[in-house]
Design an enzyme around this catalytic site. Structure first.
Site, PDB file in Angstrom:
ATOM      1  N   ASN A  27     -72.074 -64.967 -62.794  1.00  0.00           N
ATOM      2  CA  ASN A  27     -72.774 -65.705 -63.842  1.00  0.00           C
ATOM      3  C   ASN A  27     -74.259 -65.427 -63.800  1.00  0.00           C
ATOM      4  OD1 ASN A  27     -72.497 -67.821 -61.457  1.00  0.00           O
ATOM      5  ND2 ASN A  27     -74.277 -68.463 -62.651  1.00  0.00           N
ATOM      6  N   CYS A  28     -74.896 -65.700 -64.917  1.00  0.00           N
ATOM      7  CA  CYS A  28     -76.357 -65.722 -64.983  1.00  0.00           C
ATOM      8  C   CYS A  28     -76.740 -67.185 -65.170  1.00  0.00           C
ATOM      9  CB  CYS A  28     -76.870 -64.820 -66.107  1.00  0.00           C
ATOM     10  SG  CYS A  28     -76.413 -65.371 -67.762  1.00  0.00           S
ATOM     11  N   ALA A  29     -77.877 -67.458 -65.698  1.00  0.00           N
ATOM     12  CA  ALA A  29     -78.346 -68.838 -65.824  1.00  0.00           C
ATOM     13  C   ALA A  29     -77.493 -69.688 -66.761  1.00  0.00           C
ATOM     14  CB  ALA A  29     -79.793 -68.859 -66.293  1.00  0.00           C
ATOM     15  N   THR A  30     -76.920 -69.069 -67.810  1.00  0.00           N
ATOM     16  CA  THR A  30     -76.190 -69.872 -68.796  1.00  0.00           C
ATOM     17  C   THR A  30     -74.817 -69.309 -69.163  1.00  0.00           C
ATOM     18  OG1 THR A  30     -77.229 -68.692 -70.641  1.00  0.00           O
ATOM     19  CG2 THR A  30     -78.316 -70.732 -69.867  1.00  0.00           C
ATOM     20  N   ARG A  31     -74.455 -68.149 -68.621  1.00  0.00           N
ATOM     21  CA  ARG A  31     -73.207 -67.504 -69.038  1.00  0.00           C
ATOM     22  C   ARG A  31     -72.286 -67.207 -67.858  1.00  0.00           C
ATOM     23  NH1 ARG A  31     -74.765 -63.381 -73.930  1.00  0.00           N
ATOM     24  NH2 ARG A  31     -76.097 -64.859 -75.033  1.00  0.00           N
TER      25      ARG A  31
END
Length: 87
Positions: A27-31
């Site tokens: 994941n990244c910050a929002t996905r």
């Protein structure tokens, strides 16, 4: 209203073709970033993912980015548990 992390993870897992179709998750910050073995098993409609509580989906080849928002670490944790136990 608080996000139901377990429900989002379970529904997303269903829409990306189930635990056996997952090759990697990160994941990244929002996905939530999910790579799959067979992209034909993935429901690519935004409506399905929005019904699951996500904000939508972006396709990048065999990789799918499920837009979750700031709750993505909690959703990833539940998602990975389900994939690892083949739930």
């Amino acid at each position: 209203m608080a996000m139901d992390h377990a429900r989002v993870a379970k529904d997303v897992l269903t829409y990306v073709g189930g635990a056996d179709n997952i090759t990697t998750v990160n994941n990244c910050a929002t996905r939530l970033r999910v790579s799959v073995a067979d992209e034909s098993l993935v429901d690519t409609s935004d409506a399905a993912f929005k019904d699951a509580g996500a904000l939508g989906i972006v396709r990048k080849g065999k990789a799918f980015q499920v837009i979750v928002g700031m709750d993505v670490p909690q959703v990833r944790e539940r998602f990975e548990t389900m994939v690892n136990t083949k739930a």
